[in-house]
Design a protein around this motif. Sequence first.
Motif, PDB file in Angstrom:
ATOM      1  N   VAL A 177      13.821   1.092 -82.881  1.00 14.34           N
ATOM      2  CA  VAL A 177      12.783   0.901 -81.877  1.00 14.34           C
ATOM      3  C   VAL A 177      12.783   2.099 -80.949  1.00 14.34           C
ATOM      4  CG1 VAL A 177      12.001  -0.545 -79.963  1.00 14.34           C
ATOM      5  CG2 VAL A 177      12.991  -1.596 -81.998  1.00 14.34           C
ATOM      6  N   ALA A 178      11.629   2.687 -80.761  1.00 11.94           N
ATOM      7  CA  ALA A 178      11.537   3.869 -79.908  1.00 11.94           C
ATOM      8  C   ALA A 178      11.741   3.468 -78.455  1.00 11.94           C
ATOM      9  CB  ALA A 178      10.179   4.540 -80.078  1.00 11.94           C
ATOM     10  N   SER A 179      12.768   4.038 -77.832  1.00 13.95           N
ATOM     11  CA  SER A 179      12.970   3.810 -76.410  1.00 13.95           C
ATOM     12  C   SER A 179      12.399   4.993 -75.646  1.00 13.95           C
ATOM     13  CB  SER A 179      14.457   3.645 -76.087  1.00 13.95           C
ATOM     14  OG  SER A 179      15.178   4.802 -76.431  1.00 13.95           O
ATOM     15  N   ASP A 180      12.072   4.757 -74.394  1.00 14.69           N
ATOM     16  CA  ASP A 180      11.455   5.798 -73.583  1.00 14.69           C
ATOM     17  C   ASP A 180      12.540   6.723 -73.047  1.00 14.69           C
ATOM     18  OD1 ASP A 180       9.957   7.388 -71.969  1.00 14.69           O
ATOM     19  OD2 ASP A 180       9.329   5.820 -70.582  1.00 14.69           O
ATOM     20  N   THR A 181      12.957   7.669 -73.884  1.00 13.64           N
ATOM     21  CA  THR A 181      14.044   8.558 -73.506  1.00 13.64           C
ATOM     22  C   THR A 181      13.621   9.565 -72.447  1.00 13.64           C
ATOM     23  OG1 THR A 181      13.463  10.030 -75.345  1.00 13.64           O
ATOM     24  CG2 THR A 181      15.143   8.368 -75.750  1.00 13.64           C
ATOM     25  N   SER A 182      12.316   9.670 -72.190  1.00 13.27           N
ATOM     26  CA  SER A 182      11.845  10.601 -71.164  1.00 13.27           C
ATOM     27  C   SER A 182      11.931   9.994 -69.765  1.00 13.27           C
ATOM     28  CB  SER A 182      10.393  11.009 -71.450  1.00 13.27           C
ATOM     29  OG  SER A 182       9.529   9.887 -71.339  1.00 13.27           O
ATOM     30  N   ALA A 183      12.204   8.671 -69.702  1.00 11.77           N
ATOM     31  CA  ALA A 183      12.273   8.001 -68.406  1.00 11.77           C
ATOM     32  C   ALA A 183      13.423   8.577 -67.588  1.00 11.77           C
ATOM     33  CB  ALA A 183      12.471   6.506 -68.601  1.00 11.77           C
ATOM     34  N   THR A 184      13.140   8.922 -66.347  1.00 10.72           N
ATOM     35  CA  THR A 184      14.152   9.525 -65.482  1.00 10.72           C
ATOM     36  C   THR A 184      14.535   8.644 -64.304  1.00 10.72           C
ATOM     37  OG1 THR A 184      12.402  10.673 -64.266  1.00 10.72           O
ATOM     38  CG2 THR A 184      13.439  11.874 -66.083  1.00 10.72           C
ATOM     39  N   ASP A 185      13.815   7.552 -64.092  1.00  8.43           N
ATOM     40  CA  ASP A 185      14.146   6.662 -62.990  1.00  8.43           C
ATOM     41  C   ASP A 185      15.436   5.907 -63.305  1.00  8.43           C
ATOM     42  OD1 ASP A 185      11.864   7.416 -61.681  1.00  8.43           O
ATOM     43  OD2 ASP A 185      10.670   5.743 -62.452  1.00  8.43           O
ATOM     44  N   PRO A 186      16.377   5.847 -62.375  1.00  7.21           N
ATOM     45  CA  PRO A 186      17.605   5.085 -62.608  1.00  7.21           C
ATOM     46  C   PRO A 186      17.301   3.596 -62.814  1.00  7.21           C
ATOM     47  CG  PRO A 186      17.833   6.531 -60.701  1.00  7.21           C
ATOM     48  CD  PRO A 186      16.376   6.520 -61.069  1.00  7.21           C
ATOM     49  N   VAL A 187      18.133   2.943 -63.592  1.00 14.88           N
ATOM     50  CA  VAL A 187      18.009   1.506 -63.839  1.00 14.88           C
ATOM     51  C   VAL A 187      19.290   0.834 -63.363  1.00 14.88           C
ATOM     52  CG1 VAL A 187      17.928  -0.275 -65.615  1.00 14.88           C
ATOM     53  CG2 VAL A 187      16.412   1.695 -65.775  1.00 14.88           C
ATOM     54  N   THR A 188      19.141  -0.204 -62.557  1.00 16.66           N
ATOM     55  CA  THR A 188      20.298  -0.958 -62.067  1.00 16.66           C
ATOM     56  C   THR A 188      20.247  -2.379 -62.611  1.00 16.66           C
ATOM     57  OG1 THR A 188      20.424   0.343 -60.026  1.00 16.66           O
ATOM     58  CG2 THR A 188      21.522  -1.799 -60.034  1.00 16.66           C
ATOM     59  N   ILE A 189      21.336  -2.799 -63.216  1.00 15.29           N
ATOM     60  CA  ILE A 189      21.432  -4.156 -63.767  1.00 15.29           C
ATOM     61  C   ILE A 189      22.698  -4.819 -63.214  1.00 15.29           C
ATOM     62  CG2 ILE A 189      20.069  -3.787 -65.859  1.00 15.29           C
ATOM     63  CD1 ILE A 189      23.822  -3.749 -66.115  1.00 15.29           C
ATOM     64  N   THR A 190      22.782  -6.139 -63.367  1.00 17.01           N
ATOM     65  CA  THR A 190      23.990  -6.869 -62.986  1.00 17.01           C
ATOM     66  C   THR A 190      24.803  -7.149 -64.241  1.00 17.01           C
ATOM     67  OG1 THR A 190      22.851  -7.916 -61.121  1.00 17.01           O
ATOM     68  CG2 THR A 190      24.901  -8.938 -61.874  1.00 17.01           C
ATOM     69  N   ASN A 191      26.036  -6.663 -64.241  1.00 16.85           N
ATOM     70  CA  ASN A 191      26.917  -6.820 -65.400  1.00 16.85           C
ATOM     71  C   ASN A 191      28.272  -7.343 -64.927  1.00 16.85           C
ATOM     72  OD1 ASN A 191      28.583  -4.553 -67.702  1.00 16.85           O
ATOM     73  ND2 ASN A 191      27.892  -6.626 -68.082  1.00 16.85           N
ATOM     74  N   CYS A 192      28.615  -8.541 -65.377  1.00 11.58           N
ATOM     75  CA  CYS A 192      29.863  -9.194 -64.958  1.00 11.58           C
ATOM     76  C   CYS A 192      29.969  -9.272 -63.437  1.00 11.58           C
ATOM     77  CB  CYS A 192      31.070  -8.467 -65.555  1.00 11.58           C
ATOM     78  SG  CYS A 192      31.237  -8.664 -67.346  1.00 11.58           S
ATOM     79  N   GLY A 193      28.839  -9.584 -62.797  1.00 14.11           N
ATOM     80  CA  GLY A 193      28.812  -9.789 -61.359  1.00 14.11           C
ATOM     81  C   GLY A 193      28.752  -8.530 -60.529  1.00 14.11           C
TER      82      GLY A 193
END
Length: 325
Positions: A19-35
């Motif tokens: 699946v093609a991911s948007d590798t040109s994206a430069t905005d940081p992504v923040t997720i919650t992982n193990c709290g």
Amino acid sequence: MRTVVCAALLLLSGCGATVASDTSATDPVTITNCGQQVTFDRVPSKVVTNDTGITELMFALGLKDRMAGYVIKGKDSVDVRTSPWKADFDSVKHLSDRVSKEVVQGAGADMVFAGWNYGFSESTGFTPDSLKSLGIGTYQLTEACRNGVGKQRGIMPALDALYTDLRNLGKIFRVEAKAEELVSGYQKQIADAGKLMAGKPRPRVFLYDSGQDQPFTSGKNAAPQDVISKAGGDNLFGDLNDSWTTVNWETVVQRDPEVVLIVDYADGEANTPEQKQAFLEGFAPLANSPAVKGKRFFSLPYAALVESPRNAASIEAFAKFLAEG
């Protein structure tokens, strides 16, 4: 005993696909992982995964091209042979049988996807903190998150953990649509499987992974809890606030299992489902249990019973077995 080759029963959505991911994206992504809040400044491009189910999560999302390689014990294991993503296992580099800092540094990893007791361990010094000091990001398997009680693991039901990881990975790699497609597909498959045992008595199910002196089984926070319960049974140790854990035979006998679900996983004492069944049938304290007397044994590969894209199909396969009586 009927041993299921799980690959034939699996939902094949995403198998072998990129699946093609948007590798040109430069905005940081923040997720919650193990709290914890974790930020990824860019789309990882050289991911190292540890363990079969974790690797299959990447494959199911079509992300094999974002991987530097994977670490599993034995590339020719039952798990790989039965995987609907076997072609992906063949095309992505098998780095080692055991994960380490040297392995991931040698692969040029910019992210490691593993979990506590699924690669991460204080005893080996291979931890998210130690990798952070090397400039390598990490994502932790949600099924194996520490829950704050000693080293016990599990912070949510196993299927919720699966959906959480799919959605988090979807955000990190900019493939949110693919993640939602998988989640909705699995939810439908599980709902349909649940109808097979509707209105029927729920058998007591003992999940037997390994161990002859003491059995290794699943508490309420590991994938077998949902595999068993969604299929129409009750996990014999569903009251334990842990994921994979050791119990004692006295409690197994007292709880009188009606079905045994065997993990097809070599443990050095009994390396096949047939050997594990033979041990249980010859174990005198269990001789009068309904499971042994009725020869009610079922087996699934290890990768189908840890958090992985195989969980929905495992529920379907086990529900069919239980419904047959």
